[in-house]
Design an enzyme around this catalytic site. Structure first.
Site, PDB file in Angstrom:
ATOM      1  N   GLU A 188      -2.230  -0.722   4.328  1.00  0.00           N
ATOM      2  CA  GLU A 188      -1.118  -0.909   3.395  1.00  0.00           C
ATOM      3  C   GLU A 188       0.024  -1.726   3.961  1.00  0.00           C
ATOM      4  O   GLU A 188       0.651  -2.506   3.251  1.00  0.00           O
ATOM      5  CB  GLU A 188      -0.614   0.455   2.915  1.00  0.00           C
ATOM      6  CG  GLU A 188      -1.656   1.287   2.163  1.00  0.00           C
ATOM      7  CD  GLU A 188      -2.204   0.586   0.914  1.00  0.00           C
ATOM      8  OE1 GLU A 188      -1.633  -0.447   0.494  1.00  0.00           O
ATOM      9  OE2 GLU A 188      -3.198   1.080   0.356  1.00  0.00           O
ATOM     10  N   ALA A 200      -2.135  -0.242  -8.598  1.00  0.00           N
ATOM     11  CA  ALA A 200      -3.438  -0.909  -8.619  1.00  0.00           C
ATOM     12  C   ALA A 200      -4.286  -0.323  -7.498  1.00  0.00           C
ATOM     13  O   ALA A 200      -3.789   0.399  -6.640  1.00  0.00           O
ATOM     14  CB  ALA A 200      -3.278  -2.423  -8.435  1.00  0.00           C
ATOM     15  N   GLU A 241      -7.615  -1.491  -4.782  1.00  0.00           N
ATOM     16  CA  GLU A 241      -8.286  -2.668  -4.252  1.00  0.00           C
ATOM     17  C   GLU A 241      -9.795  -2.591  -4.186  1.00  0.00           C
ATOM     18  O   GLU A 241     -10.415  -3.300  -3.379  1.00  0.00           O
ATOM     19  CB  GLU A 241      -7.758  -2.949  -2.840  1.00  0.00           C
ATOM     20  CG  GLU A 241      -8.097  -1.876  -1.797  1.00  0.00           C
ATOM     21  CD  GLU A 241      -7.037  -0.807  -1.616  1.00  0.00           C
ATOM     22  OE1 GLU A 241      -7.020  -0.149  -0.565  1.00  0.00           O
ATOM     23  OE2 GLU A 241      -6.204  -0.644  -2.532  1.00  0.00           O
ATOM     24  N   HIS A 254      -1.074  -8.443  -3.309  1.00  0.00           N
ATOM     25  CA  HIS A 254      -1.265  -7.241  -2.474  1.00  0.00           C
ATOM     26  C   HIS A 254      -2.722  -6.793  -2.497  1.00  0.00           C
ATOM     27  O   HIS A 254      -3.338  -6.562  -1.447  1.00  0.00           O
ATOM     28  CB  HIS A 254      -0.348  -6.126  -2.981  1.00  0.00           C
ATOM     29  CG  HIS A 254      -0.451  -4.834  -2.221  1.00  0.00           C
ATOM     30  ND1 HIS A 254       0.461  -4.456  -1.274  1.00  0.00           N
ATOM     31  CD2 HIS A 254      -1.364  -3.828  -2.275  1.00  0.00           C
ATOM     32  CE1 HIS A 254       0.119  -3.285  -0.767  1.00  0.00           C
ATOM     33  NE2 HIS A 254      -0.993  -2.876  -1.361  1.00  0.00           N
ATOM     34  N   GLU A 255      -3.277  -6.676  -3.692  1.00  0.00           N
ATOM     35  CA  GLU A 255      -4.649  -6.167  -3.799  1.00  0.00           C
ATOM     36  C   GLU A 255      -5.661  -7.147  -3.203  1.00  0.00           C
ATOM     37  O   GLU A 255      -6.666  -6.735  -2.615  1.00  0.00           O
ATOM     38  CB  GLU A 255      -4.989  -5.878  -5.264  1.00  0.00           C
ATOM     39  CG  GLU A 255      -4.070  -4.855  -5.935  1.00  0.00           C
ATOM     40  CD  GLU A 255      -3.891  -3.579  -5.141  1.00  0.00           C
ATOM     41  OE1 GLU A 255      -4.876  -3.104  -4.541  1.00  0.00           O
ATOM     42  OE2 GLU A 255      -2.764  -3.058  -5.099  1.00  0.00           O
ATOM     43  N   HIS A 267      -5.977  -6.824   0.497  1.00  0.00           N
ATOM     44  CA  HIS A 267      -6.828  -5.690   0.889  1.00  0.00           C
ATOM     45  C   HIS A 267      -8.304  -6.080   0.998  1.00  0.00           C
ATOM     46  O   HIS A 267      -9.067  -5.377   1.679  1.00  0.00           O
ATOM     47  CB  HIS A 267      -6.720  -4.577  -0.153  1.00  0.00           C
ATOM     48  CG  HIS A 267      -5.594  -3.630   0.087  1.00  0.00           C
ATOM     49  ND1 HIS A 267      -5.382  -3.004   1.288  1.00  0.00           N
ATOM     50  CD2 HIS A 267      -4.618  -3.176  -0.751  1.00  0.00           C
ATOM     51  CE1 HIS A 267      -4.325  -2.206   1.186  1.00  0.00           C
ATOM     52  NE2 HIS A 267      -3.842  -2.301  -0.034  1.00  0.00           N
ATOM     53  N   GLU A 306      -9.663   6.448  -4.027  1.00  0.00           N
ATOM     54  CA  GLU A 306      -8.779   6.621  -2.877  1.00  0.00           C
ATOM     55  C   GLU A 306      -7.729   7.677  -3.190  1.00  0.00           C
ATOM     56  O   GLU A 306      -7.159   7.685  -4.287  1.00  0.00           O
ATOM     57  CB  GLU A 306      -8.083   5.291  -2.541  1.00  0.00           C
ATOM     58  CG  GLU A 306      -7.355   5.351  -1.200  1.00  0.00           C
ATOM     59  CD  GLU A 306      -6.702   4.030  -0.823  1.00  0.00           C
ATOM     60  OE1 GLU A 306      -6.638   3.719   0.358  1.00  0.00           O
ATOM     61  OE2 GLU A 306      -6.253   3.307  -1.720  1.00  0.00           O
TER      62      GLU A 306
END
Length: 926
Positions: free
Chosen positions: A359, A301, A303, A336-337, A340, A165
């Site tokens: 995000e 990080a 995802e 957070h990850e 995703h 990404e």
């Protein structure tokens, strides 16, 4: 006027579709779409840093054509062939027509390869494209790259890993490298038997080859997904594992000798997956989840579906001996990850202009889940201090951007979107919306949105439709200016009579207004539909401010009115004198979040150059001595930091402010003491009946207050810090020895360690600096190395040492490329001498710095190095330097924001310096 009762909003049409000119995007032709990639690497050389691969791509031809265009970068094509797909599931079948390599046409700017064909592809026929290629394992932390690490025998080695990404899958294999072009992927890799190979899906088979040291590892086929989510890692790793309630395998992989630090992440991942499956009402669709700490990693990080990659500092920490701050960081990054895996992986934004759908939601969900898993941490308070605060600060600038960015045409522009607007403002706006329509309607809408668009792409309006259906509100119209216009409103509140509350809005700009005429015009015309949670004498009422000005009826005997209850709204509040006086008289009845919001708004109004607001802010700070809450103290100290920053070259005024702040902090410091254990012993001796400290007090408030006392020059705290630091550095800190670690923690508890490091370097000399540098180089703990490196940026005992530090950071292999810009940034914000040295160093060595990251998003941090200046002369210097640089599209916006920050602080200084000087002198005499 509107009533202050719960409002039933009029039904309005949804917002019109966002305006975008897709014809301007640098995207591939839509006549061909891949449906499946079979990607095989026959060689990954971790000594010569090369790889060789072969990709077979099943094609869906939607329109007849005589050429194929796809993405590729930094790859050499060895062989290309195209033919009909026989659908015989033989992944080694050879298509019919070989293409002459010399006829390929490459557009380096667009990173697109066009393959001219000697025949026409027919829309009713399935084809297979086969490309053999080679590439280089680069050291730029993007594409398929190499990372240096320690092997099990203690020697240095290299692993191979990926970061695709936003647009770097094309550096690993030829592909349609756009988020909307989804396909299935089957990966296999030839690798040494002694190494671990991981990818998105589980291993389905391994088989030997002629080389007895090597074997082929084949992975199961992925679900339909975007190229940027594909991933693999090859190297020497160890792991721990667990399972979710639904028996999904979760493994955490580390470099050798570090798996003992993976337990917290593993536990949190299992609990978080369970939480999300329940909350979204949709199961995690893969059979396993791997998470791995990568020694060199540009982001926090990534995802990748089923194989999440992390900086080691964001994944690994000892749950027993690490600070609360370190543990919370691991928790929120993991949460957070994992968010995703639904928002981004299962449902993907249609184009990078819609990045916030990935995000913003992941940023919101990380706090939603972390708060559910660890309610004692009060993570929504942390959200206000971090994510909300960053968005508030950036979006108050004229160089901000809208959440939905149009036009957004190139890969470089896509990289710029990974900022506090897409993440933090996105999350703040989502939180505002959830508070407005209610948690149940919000959750139901998310379930239906994810269910309908799973394995597909979506845009913002797709989400609004479900939120509108569930809430019976015109969400599209209410939200359109929140996502399509930059900035946020300043809401002015006045009590026009006993039973009338008048609210008005205009765009809030930290600079007071824009120099750009077009922007000025927009500032005058934009009206936000503002969802308000208004707290009146403890009761919360929902309102909608949908006009420039609106008057609401309130009870004539209402005493205390706060127009942003629990800070759910993303806007700045300004109260008239009677309302503000009533709020200040009733602070005890306000929530912690309310008090944080009042401080944040006062700070913003002061920073915009208002003398009255600056003096009011100083009085709020001076009156904070009895405060006990970490979140409020954090906001108080950040406000005072801003004020000291703009006067930091006026030594007399700084001395006055330091003395005032030591008095403000004295009571809370005396209550807390330097460390928790000694303070508890004191309480026992006094037979103090108070309960034991909670985690937030011991883990966050104490280090904040101890650090502030040192910052503002309390000599006793500075001396104690130096004493503890020297004892800690002399102690045995063998990473593998639990007893030694416990003894070291007695000397210097983890909670206050990073602050003590910084104080010791700031007030010490060469001995302290060299001791910490040695510790940095010998520690195996990623978080400890991070703290140490940041503290080393406080160096200031002489100019030569400061210059040598900058040289070491930039050129030494002891500091990884992923880390280099952060100590540089710390150094640049350590007072006027450091700021000037950093600025000179940046100018002299820009090319070398920029080349480190090859246009990656870390360059945005680099572009903001000079942002600490506070004069118009420096703003002009920085602008002049940036104007003459070429090929810096990836950080152009960050450069503009840097110059605007300097200009804004210079204006604040010009307008308020004399008032601050007078206030500081008067209040240091009292």
């Amino acid at each position: 006027s509107g009533r202050l009762k719960e409002q039933n909003l009029v039904n309005m049409a949804n917002a019109p579709d966002s305006v975008s000119d897709k014809d301007q995007r640098e995207i591939l032709p839509s006549n061909i779409r891949p449906t499946h990639y079979f990607l095989s690497y026959s060689s990954v050389d971790l000594e010569k840093f090369t790889f060789a691969g072969r990709v077979e791509i099943d094609l869906d031809v939607r329109e007849s054509c005589s050429s194929i265009t796809l993405n590729a970068a930094e790859l050499e094509f060895l062989k290309v062939s195209v033919g009909q797909n026989n659908n015989n599931n033989n992944n080694n079948s050879t298509p019919d027509i070989d293409i002459d390599i010399d006829t390929l046409r490459y557009d380096a700017k667009k990173e697109q390869m066009t393959i001219a064909l000697p025949f026409k592809l027919q829309s009713s026929v399935e084809y297979k494209l086969v490309i053999e290629f080679t590439g280089v394992l680069n050291d730029k932390m993007k594409g398929f790259y190499r990372s240096r690490y320690k092997l099990s025998d203690g020697s240095d080695g290299w692993c191979g890993c990926t970061q695709f990404e936003a647009t770097d899958a094309r550096r690993a294999f030829p592909c349609w490298d756009e988020p909307a072009v989804k396909a299935k992927f089957t990966v296999q890799m030839t690798a040494p038997k002694c190494l671990t190979v991981l990818s998105n899906m589980p291993v389905v088979s391994t088989h030997d080859i002629d080389d007895p040291q090597q074997h082929v590892v084949a992975f199961d086929t992925t679900p339909v997904m975007s190229t940027y989510l594909l991933a693999w890692v090859i190297g020497e790793f160890e792991s721990i594992q667990s399972r979710t309630q639904r028996d999904v395998l979760v493994r955490v992989w580390t470099t050798m000798g570090n798996k003992s630090k993976a337990q917290l992440a593993c536990d949190v991942a299992c609990r978080c997956l369970d939480f999300y499956e329940s909350y979204f009402g949709i199961n995690y669709p893969l059979p396993k989840l791997d998470m791995i700490g990568v020694p060199d990693f540009a982001a926090g990080a990534m995802e990748n579906w089923g194989l999440i990659t992390y900086r080691e500092v964001a994944l690994l920490c000892d749950a027993q001996s690490s600070s609360l701050r370190a543990r919370q960081y691991v928790v929120i990054v993991v949460c957070h990850e994992l968010a995703h895996q639904w928002f981004g992986n299962l449902v993907t934004m249609e184009w990078w202009s819609q990045l916030w759908l990935n995000e913003g939601f992941a940023c919101f969900c990380e706090y939603l889940s972390a708060d559910a898993l660890f309610p004692q941490w009060r993570m929504w308070n942390t959200f206000l201090l971090s994510e909300y605060g960053r968005a508030f600060e950036l979006d108050a600038m004229s160089t901000s951007h809208a959440i939905e960015v149009e036009p957004l045409n190139t890969a470089a522009e896509a990289e710029e979107m990974f900022d506090s607007i897409s993440y933090c403002k996105g999350a703040a706006v989502i939180r505002m919306l959830e508070a407005f329509i209610g948690k149940d309607a919000f959750r139901s809408a998310l379930h239906k949105y994810l269910s309908l668009y799973k394995y597909q792409n979506a845009v913002t309006n797709d989400l609004w439709q479900f939120l509108a259906q569930e809430s019976k509100q015109a969400i599209g119209l209410i939200m359109q200016n929140w996502t399509r216009k930059q900035g946020f409103p300043l809401i002015s509140a006045s009590r026009t009579s006993d039973d009338k509350l008048t609210l008005s809005q205009k765009r809030f700009l930290i600079s007071g207004g824009s120099a750009d005429e077009e922007q000025k015009q927009e500032e005058m015309t934009v009206i936000w539909n503002v969802p308000l949670n208004v707290r009146i004498d403890g009761q919360v009422h929902k309102l909608l401010l949908d006009a420039r000005e609106k008057t609401f009826d309130i009870a004539s005997d209402a005493q205390c009115v706060h127009i942003n209850a629990d800070s759910t709204g993303f806007y700045c509040c300004r109260y008239d004198e009677p309302l503000l006086r009533a709020l200040n008289s009733n602070l005890g009845s306000l929530s912690v979040m309310d008090r944080v919001a009042l401080l944040r708004d006062a700070r913003a109004l002061a920073c915009s150059g208002s003398v009255q607001a600056t003096l009011q802010l100083l009085e709020i700070v001076r009156a904070s001595a009895n405060e006990t809450e970490y979140a409020v103290w954090k906001q108080v100290l950040e406000a005072m930091h801003d004020i000291v920053h703009i006067v930091d070259e006026d030594a007399v005024t700084v001395d006055h402010l330091n003395a005032i702040m030591q008095r403000v902090l004295r009571d809370v410091y005396d209550t807390l003491g330097f460390d928790a254990e000694k303070q508890q012993q004191k309480k026992k001796k006094k037979q103090d009946p108070e309960e034991e400290e909670d985690e937030t007090t011991s883990g966050l408030l104490r280090p904040l207050i101890v650090g502030a006392m040192a910052k503002y020059g309390n000599q006793a705290v500075i001396d104690e810090s130096l004493k503890r630091f020297r004892a800690f550095m002399a102690a045995d800190k063998d990473d593998g020895d639990d007893a030694a670690a416990a003894a070291a923690a007695q000397v210097l508890p983890p909670a206050i360690r990073s602050g003590v490091y910084a104080t010791a370097i700031k007030h010490g000399g060469e001995a302290e600096f060299m001791a910490l540098k040695k510790y940095y180089n010998t520690s195996n703990d990623a978080m400890e190395k991070d703290f140490a490196l940041s503290a080393l940026g406080q160096v200031r005992w002489d100019n030569h040492a400061m210059q040598s530090f900058l040289e070491w950071v930039l050129t030494s292999d002891e500091v990884r490329s992923q880390d280099k810009v952060f100590p540089f940034r710390t150094f640049s914000h350590c007072g006027a001498p450091s700021r000037e040295l950093a600025w000179q160093f940046l100018q002299q060595r820009w090319t070398q710095w920029f080349k480190l990251f090859e246009g990656g998003f870390l360059v945005q941090h680099l572009a903001k190095i000079p942002s600490g200046f506070v004069s118009m002369e420096k703003a002009q210097q920085v602008q002049g330097f940036y104007d003459q640089l070429e090929n810096v599209a990836v950080c152009k916006r960050a450069m503009k924001q840097c110059v605007e920050t300097i200009t804004q602080n210079a204006n604040w200084r010009t307008q308020c310096l004399s008032a601050i000087q007078k206030w500081a002198q008067q209040n240091n005499q009292n």
